[in-house]
Each structure stands twice: as structure tokens, then as C-alpha cells.
Design an enzyme around this catalytic site. Structure first.
Site, short mmCIF file in Angstrom:
data_model
loop_
_atom_site.label_atom_id
_atom_site.label_comp_id
_atom_site.label_asym_id
_atom_site.label_seq_id
_atom_site.Cartn_x
_atom_site.Cartn_y
_atom_site.Cartn_z
N CYS A 335 42.33 -54.80 -15.67
CA CYS A 335 43.26 -55.75 -16.30
C CYS A 335 42.68 -57.16 -16.52
O CYS A 335 42.81 -57.69 -17.62
CB CYS A 335 44.59 -55.80 -15.58
SG CYS A 335 44.61 -55.17 -13.92
N ARG A 364 36.92 -48.44 -5.83
CA ARG A 364 37.75 -49.04 -4.78
C ARG A 364 37.31 -48.49 -3.44
O ARG A 364 37.03 -47.30 -3.31
CB ARG A 364 39.24 -48.69 -5.00
CG ARG A 364 39.77 -49.25 -6.29
CD ARG A 364 41.24 -48.90 -6.48
NE ARG A 364 41.63 -49.25 -7.85
CZ ARG A 364 42.82 -48.95 -8.39
NH1 ARG A 364 43.69 -48.28 -7.67
NH2 ARG A 364 43.09 -49.30 -9.61
N GLN A 382 39.72 -44.57 -15.17
CA GLN A 382 41.12 -44.53 -15.58
C GLN A 382 41.23 -44.43 -17.10
O GLN A 382 40.40 -44.97 -17.82
CB GLN A 382 41.82 -45.83 -15.17
CG GLN A 382 41.90 -46.04 -13.69
CD GLN A 382 42.49 -47.40 -13.38
OE1 GLN A 382 42.08 -48.41 -13.93
NE2 GLN A 382 43.47 -47.42 -12.49
N ASP A 384 42.97 -46.21 -18.94
CA ASP A 384 43.75 -47.42 -18.74
C ASP A 384 44.05 -48.09 -20.07
O ASP A 384 43.29 -47.95 -21.03
CB ASP A 384 42.91 -48.38 -17.88
CG ASP A 384 43.76 -49.45 -17.22
OD1 ASP A 384 45.00 -49.35 -17.29
OD2 ASP A 384 43.17 -50.39 -16.65
N HIS A 386 46.29 -51.82 -21.57
CA HIS A 386 47.23 -52.91 -21.36
C HIS A 386 47.85 -53.25 -22.68
O HIS A 386 47.15 -53.47 -23.67
CB HIS A 386 46.52 -54.10 -20.73
CG HIS A 386 46.03 -53.79 -19.36
ND1 HIS A 386 44.77 -53.32 -19.12
CD2 HIS A 386 46.66 -53.81 -18.16
CE1 HIS A 386 44.63 -53.08 -17.83
NE2 HIS A 386 45.75 -53.37 -17.22
N LYS A 466 58.02 -50.92 -11.97
CA LYS A 466 57.11 -49.91 -12.50
C LYS A 466 57.71 -48.52 -12.53
O LYS A 466 58.65 -48.20 -11.81
CB LYS A 466 55.81 -49.89 -11.69
CG LYS A 466 55.97 -49.53 -10.22
CD LYS A 466 54.63 -49.59 -9.51
CE LYS A 466 54.75 -49.26 -8.04
NZ LYS A 466 53.51 -49.48 -7.32
N HIS A 512 50.86 -52.61 -17.91
CA HIS A 512 49.70 -51.81 -17.44
C HIS A 512 50.15 -50.37 -17.54
O HIS A 512 51.20 -50.03 -17.03
CB HIS A 512 49.39 -52.08 -15.97
CG HIS A 512 49.18 -53.51 -15.61
ND1 HIS A 512 48.00 -53.98 -15.11
CD2 HIS A 512 50.01 -54.58 -15.67
CE1 HIS A 512 48.11 -55.26 -14.85
NE2 HIS A 512 49.31 -55.66 -15.17
#
Length: 638
Positions: A335, A364, A382, A384, A386, A466, A512
Site C-alpha cells: 500500500c 513478513r 498478493q 493486491d 488499491h 473490512k 485495500h
RNA sequence: GCCGAAGUAGCUCAGGGGUAGAGCAACUGAUUCGUAAUCAGUAGGUCCGGAGUUCAAAUCUCCGCUUCGGCACCA
């Protein structure tokens, strides 16, 4: 007079208060024998409980679906009794029924051993044979406190002290043993039967809090009869066969090793699968108005400080000291980097919503005990994205996302998706007004998308509410894959802005969102869900051409060429082996289609098509087979 | 991270203070065969790593690592 209405609509009148057992006996001795509990106005109660007013009543027997919970809860009690008979130094704490059985947590200085489990199980069966009557008693708070304290049951005493003031303190007694419990319970231990089995030992924190002492949990499974128990155990065995770690090895998809804990070595076959999914996702995103970007792996600490991750997430971040006073972080998320791209140049309201996607490679530092095959890793990618948008666009963007997500899941064969809605936590950023708006936007969007959600109260992120989309693995464990999180904070912290219609600067909202979550986890679940038998478009090797005699070798090569030209991932097996062996081996590696060719096929330009798991073969002209398979192997959604 | 268990050939597993075992897989040879295991032979080991006890350790003890099952964690 008490009028009792039964499920069939009939009514029985009694001169005064009656117990469930009385009613059952009144209806018939057979039912009285089978009766386990009674449901009064829909609420399950002890068979012995007295009904003193008109009520709708049904007698619960083993045939009832929710009798199982009763049975399992009793199994937990019987286990606790057995444990305390065998190990008087063990303190009892809690023991509820679970989805497939029960557990009970004990506090004891020396841990139980696997041998102990056998002894406990044997003793449980003895307790069932004793057929101890189970009696409910109501005690005063003082009596209960004193009793448990004197007995050295510190955990129960603590629990009594914390029960709300008006709570009735009920004690269930069976034989010489008793426990503080809300109930309801069976009339006697004999009703439990013997279709239970102790499964595993585990540690568990008192009241689920890692700061508390670790208790010893014993898990068991329990069923109405031996047949159901056997069925369950068989099902577990079957599930074990679809474990993605096992199939990953058998199908030569990937491996993990000590030198790179929590990171995946993708083998050629696994990587084909991975890339097929990536290609599919990329097409989906492009068709849905996303742009794709790529951002750095190593990013200076200062950006993470600005985003707030350094403060909140530091323990999970890998860092690299490059020179004095310079720390680079391996990105754990994408992000902040996406905001950097957003911030390049001036954005206008006309640019919104801006949907920025990345197949973002993240690392991570996950706790060692959390690592689990592909499902929980330290290095992952991911899908991912945004979405930078206005507050007014949250609902429509969320709705569009939910639709896309469900479409994608359907293409992968998932229709049973659980959606959790996490609302505002106690500690949060942003005004209540903004939260009201965001939560309403998410609720409206999920309703519009036709999704049922369960509420996860207070579990939202500090920066916004979320949605979590949960899939289940082969042995019933749930894994969060998709997510959508509304974020008001990051645009503020990283100073993202756009120029509105009014010519003023405004903050965008960030959504996200991920559908697969991580490729690794999603592939793990996919392997288990298909038990390795992928649909044609995903199978690493889609077809094997297998010969019966070496005279067909040349033809087999031609067949393979035709298939490859049609875009089908094809292998050829011309080994000097019997067709039985070839069929077996390619079946074990789960190749979806086998094209068997012998002399006959070579002469007639045909192929004998055999589908994975099928018994019969279909003799097709080569042209037909190629066309059919090419059509079938097409990626969904074009 | 915490509690417990496990780690022996590529895989599944046996063994257990005194020369390291099996089945399958691999390799070599023979077999040309019609839809889930053809036959024979050969090779294969730091018994997770390190220390200790012992004349002798894969085996016993301690420490560590990894994996497995839970718990906690999953912003």
C-alpha cells in the site's frame, strides 16, 4: 392446568407442572427411553427440567440434529470426570462441544502423554457403563466459591466470581463428580454411548489469552453411533490424502526446505499452475478497469515510519542495515508504495476511481508456530490492489469488487464462501461520522451483491472497517483469502490528494482489496479443494499421449505436436511399459486426459481418450479430440 | 512465540548400546504388451545438527534446528 403442545400440533393437558421426562413417558415408554433432552419454546433444556406453564415442547432424541451438541458436551464432562479420577491433581476449566466433537482444558503441572489418552478413554467407557445419573443443582455463589476454592479448583473459582450478579449458578453432578456448567445435559452418562474417541493433545491458553497460563487441552470426537464415528474417521483419512503438502510432493508442484523457512520452491509443474492463475487474474483485472504496477522490494524505513507500519508492524518486518543510520525494509505490504505512484503528478476527481493492482511480492516475519505449508508462509505474493476513490464511490466500488470476487471464486469451483464483516474497533482513527458512512457503504454494497455476512464486532482495522472472504481447507480449517478494507488513514498519513470539482484539494479513500489473498495460500486451498484433480485449464500437464507398442511412437509424437499447436500442455510417454502401468502412473499424478495410441489408432488417425478417474475410453478422430480438448482447456472468461 | 510429539534411503515406515533394514521409487537388463503395479538384477544412508556418557551411540543425556498437531498471532 398446563397445556403442552407437541410438534405434531397435538396438545396434552396436565394438572400441574410436568418435566420433560414425564411428557415423554406419557407419550410412550419407547420415547421415554430414547429421550435425551427437551426443547421448550425452542430452547434446549434438561429432560428433568420442570415446565410450569403452557408451552410448545418437543422431546429431543439422538435423531435430532442438535442432540449431537448435547452428546458432545456430555462427552467433555465424562472425560473430565475420567481425568480427575485418574489424575486428581488436574484442575478442570472449560470443556465445550465443537464442530466434530469436544475438548476439555485442564490445568496440571505434568503434561498428559499419548499413553494417558488411552487410559482416559478406557475410564470414560467405564463411566458410561456406570450409567451415573446426571443431576442439576443450583448453588449460591458463596457455596460454589467456597467449594471450588477448598477443592483447589482455582480456575472454576475465578469463573464463579466473574459470573454476572443475576446469573443462576448451576452445578451438574454425575456420580461423585461435579462441574460448574450452564447445561443442559443428558439424563445419565449411559446415554452418551461409546462412539467417541480421544484424538489429540494440545496446549491452550487460559481464556484464550497468551499472557495467561497454558492449559492442556484434550480433543475428542463423539457421534451418536459407531457407524457415524467410523465414517468421520474415514473422512479424516480421506482429507489427509488431499493435504496440499502431500499432493504438492506427489504431483511435483513445490517443496519447502530448512534453508528457506516459510518460502516456497516452485517446481516446473507448480509454476505452470501459478502462472495460469496469474494470467487469469491479470485478464480479469484488466477487464475490470484496473491498471497494473510494480513497486520496489526494498524501501527505506522512513516511508514505513510515515505510513505507521514501523510503529504497528515492525515485529513482522524483515529489515536490512545497509549502512550506518540507513535501514531498508523488505516490504510486508504494497500500500505505501502504491500511494507513492498515486502521488506522482496531480490527480483530479476525473482520475477516480483509480484501481491500482500489483502482483506484489511481500515478506513478513510470521511467528514460527504459525507456519503451515503454503497456507502460512513468510514470503508470498498478493493479488493486491488499491482503489483510490471518493467516499461516495465506496459502495459502488465495493459492490463491483464483491461481484468480481464471487465470479473469480466460481471459476475456481468455490461457491460456499463465508463473508465476515468487521466493524469499528475500540481503538480507531477517524470520526464516528466517517465510520458510520464507511460501515453503511460496506453493508449496502454486500447487500447489493447478494452476499450474506456474519458480523465480527470490533474486529475492523484501526483505519477502517473490512470484509473478509473465508475458504475452508480439506480438514475443515478456515483460511482468509479475499479481503476488502476501507482506509481513511493512509491517504492522510502519506498525503495523497486529488483536486475536486470545486478546485479544492481532497483526500481520497483507499480500498485495500485482494481476491486470492496470496497466490501461495490460494493454491494450497485449490489443491485441497480439487484433491489435485484440477480442471483442464489449470492442470500443469493437461494431456499425456501414451503408446501401447513402439510401432505407435512416431504417431504419438504427431498427436502431441497437434495438441501443443492447439495450446495444450502435452507430454508423451513412449516408454517400453505396459499400458496398465502408464495409466496408473499418470492417474496418480492426476493428469486429466490420457490419449492412448496403439497400432490401430496410428493407422486410423484416431486416439483413445481416457479421462482421469474414468473407466471407459472414447475413440475419437484426432482432429475431433484436438478441437474438443482445446475448447475445454480454454481459460474461463475468455 | 507457547504446550506437546516427531525427525532413519527420494517416499512410507521397521529397528534400537556392538557390521544399517523392508516395500515402493531410482538405475541396468529382458519383455512390444489394449486402459490403475511385467520379471530379474544393481545401487542407494552424516540414522536432523552439536556436545556429553561409554571400550563402543542411530539407540542413553543435554542443547539447538526443522517439521507435525493445537493455542496465541494473522495490522
Amino acid at each position: 392446568m398446563v397445556a403442552i403442545t407437541l410438534p405434531d400440533g397435538s396438545t396434552r393437558n396436565y394438572p400441574g407442572p410436568v418435566s420433560g421426562a414425564d411428557i415423554a413417558m406419557d407419550i410412550g415408554p419407547g420415547l421415554a427411553k430414547a429421550a435425551l433432552a427437551v426443547r421448550v419454546e425452542g430452547v434446549m433444556r434438561d429432560l428433568s427440567s420442570v415446565i410450569d406453564g403452557d408451552a410448545n415442547v418437543s422431546i429431543v432424541t439422538a435423531k435430532d440434529a442438535d442432540a449431537l451438541e448435547l452428546l458432545r458436551h456430555d462427552a467433555a464432562h465424562v472425560m473430565a470426570e475420567a481425568v480427575q479420577e485418574l489424575f486428581p491433581d488436574a484442575q478442570v476449566t472449560f470443556g465445550p462441544a465443537t464442530e466434530n466433537g469436544f475438548y476439555y482444558d485442564f490445568a496440571r503441572a505434568t503434561p498428559f502423554t499419548p499413553d494417558d489418552l488411552e487410559r482416559i478413554e478406557t475410564r470414560m467407557k467405564e463411566i458410561v457403563e456406570r450409567n451415573e445419573t446426571i443431576v442439576r443443582e443450583v448453588w449460591s455463589r458463596e457455596r460454589a466459591t467456597t467449594f471450588f476454592k477448598d477443592k483447589g479448583e482455582a480456575y472454576k473459582a475465578e469463573w464463579v466470581a466473574e459470573l454476572p450478579g443475576d446469573a443462576e449458578i448451576s452445578i451438574y453432578r454425575q456420580g461423585d463428580w461435579l462441574d460448574l456448567c450452564r447445561g443442559p445435559h443428558l439424563p445419565s452418562t449411559g446415554k452418551l454411548g461409546k462412539a467417541f474417541k480421544l484424538m489429540k493433545l494440545a496446549g491452550a491458553y487460559w481464556r484464550g489469552d497468551a499472557r495467561n497460563a497454558m492449559l492442556q487441552r484434550i480433543y475428542g470426537t463423539c457421534w451418536p453411533d459407531e457407524k457415524a464415528l467410523k465414517g468421520y474417521l474415514l473422512q479424516l483419512e480421506e482429507a489427509e490424502k488431499r493435504d496440499h503438502r502431500r499432493l504438492g510432493r506427489e504431483m511435483d508442484l513445490f517443496h519447502l526446505q530448512e534453508e528457506a523457512i516459510g518460502s516456497v520452491f516452485w517446481h516446473p509443474n507448480g509454476w505452470i499452475l501459478y502462472r495460469a492463475i496469474e494470467t487469469y487474474m491479470r485478464r480479469r483485472l484488466e477487464a475490470n478497469g484496473y491498471v497494473e504496477v510494480r513497486t520496489p522490494q526494498l524501501v527505506d524505513r522512513s516511508l514505513w515510519e510515515a505510513s505507521g507500519h514501523w510503529e504497528k508492524f515492525r515485529e513482522n518486518m524483515f529489515t536490512v542495515e545497509v549502512e550506518e543510520d540507513k535501514t531498508l525494509c523488505i516490504k510486508p505490504m504494497n500500500c505505501p508504495c502504491h500511494v507513492q505512484i498515486f502521488r506522482q503528478g496531480i490527480k483530479s476527481y476525473r482520475d477516480l476511481p483509480l484501481r491500482m493492482a500489483e502482483f506484489g511480492s511481500c515478506h513478513r516475519y510470521e511467528p514460527s508456530g504459525a507456519l503451515h505449508g503454503l497456507m502460512r508462509v513468510r514470503g508470498f505474493t498478493q493479488d493486491d490492489a488499491h482503489i483510490f476513490c471518493t467516499e461516495d464511490q465506496i459502495t459502488s466500488e465495493t459492490k463491483a469488487f464483491c461481484d468480481l470476487l464471487m465470479d473469480v471464486y466460481r471459476d475456481f469451483g468455490f461457491t460456499d464462501v463465508r463473508v465476515k464483516f468487521s466493524d469499528r474497533p475500540a481503538k480507531r482513527a477517524g470520526s464516528d461520522d466517517v465510520w458510520d458512512k464507511a460501515e453503511r457503504a460496506l453493508t449496502d454494497a454486500t447487500t447489493a451483491a447478494g452476499l450474506e455476512t456474519t458480523l465480527n464486532p470490533g474486529e475492523g482495522a484501526f483505519y477502517g472497517p473490512k470484509l473478509e472472504f473465508v475458504l475452508r481447507d480439506a480438514i475443515g480449517r478456515d483460511w482468509q483469502c479475499g479481503t476488502l478494507q476501507v482506509d481513511f488513514v493512509l491517504p492522510e498519513r502519506l498525503n495523497a490528494a486529488y483536486v475536486g470539482e470545486d478546485g479544492e484539494k481532497h483526500r481520497p479513500v483507499m480500498l485495500h482489496r485482494a481476491i486470492l489473498g496470496s497466490f501461495e495460500r490460494f493454491i494450497g486451498i485449490l489443491i485441497e479443494s480439487y484433491a489435485g484433480k484440477f480442471p483442464l485449464w489449470l492442470a500443469p500437464v493437461q494431456a499425456v499421449v501414451a503408446t501401447i507398442v513402439s510401432e505407435a511412437d512416431a504417431y504419438a509424437g504427431q498427436v502431441a505436436e497437434r495438441l501443443r499447436a492447439a495450446g495444450i500442455r502435452t507430454a508423451v510417454d513412449t516408454r517400453n511399459e505396459k499400458i496398465n502401468l502408464k495409466v496408473r502412473e499418470h492417474s496418480l499424478t492426476k493428469v486429466p486426459v490420457m490419449l492412448v495410441v496403439g497400432k490401430r489408432e496410428a493407422e486410423q488417425a484416431t486416439v483413445a481418450v481416457r479421462r482421469l478417474g474414468g473407466q471407459e475410453q472414447e475413440l475419437l478422430a484426432l482432429d475431433t479430440a484436438v478441437a474438443t480438448l482445446a475448447r475445454e482447456a480454454a481459460m474461463p472468461g475468455g
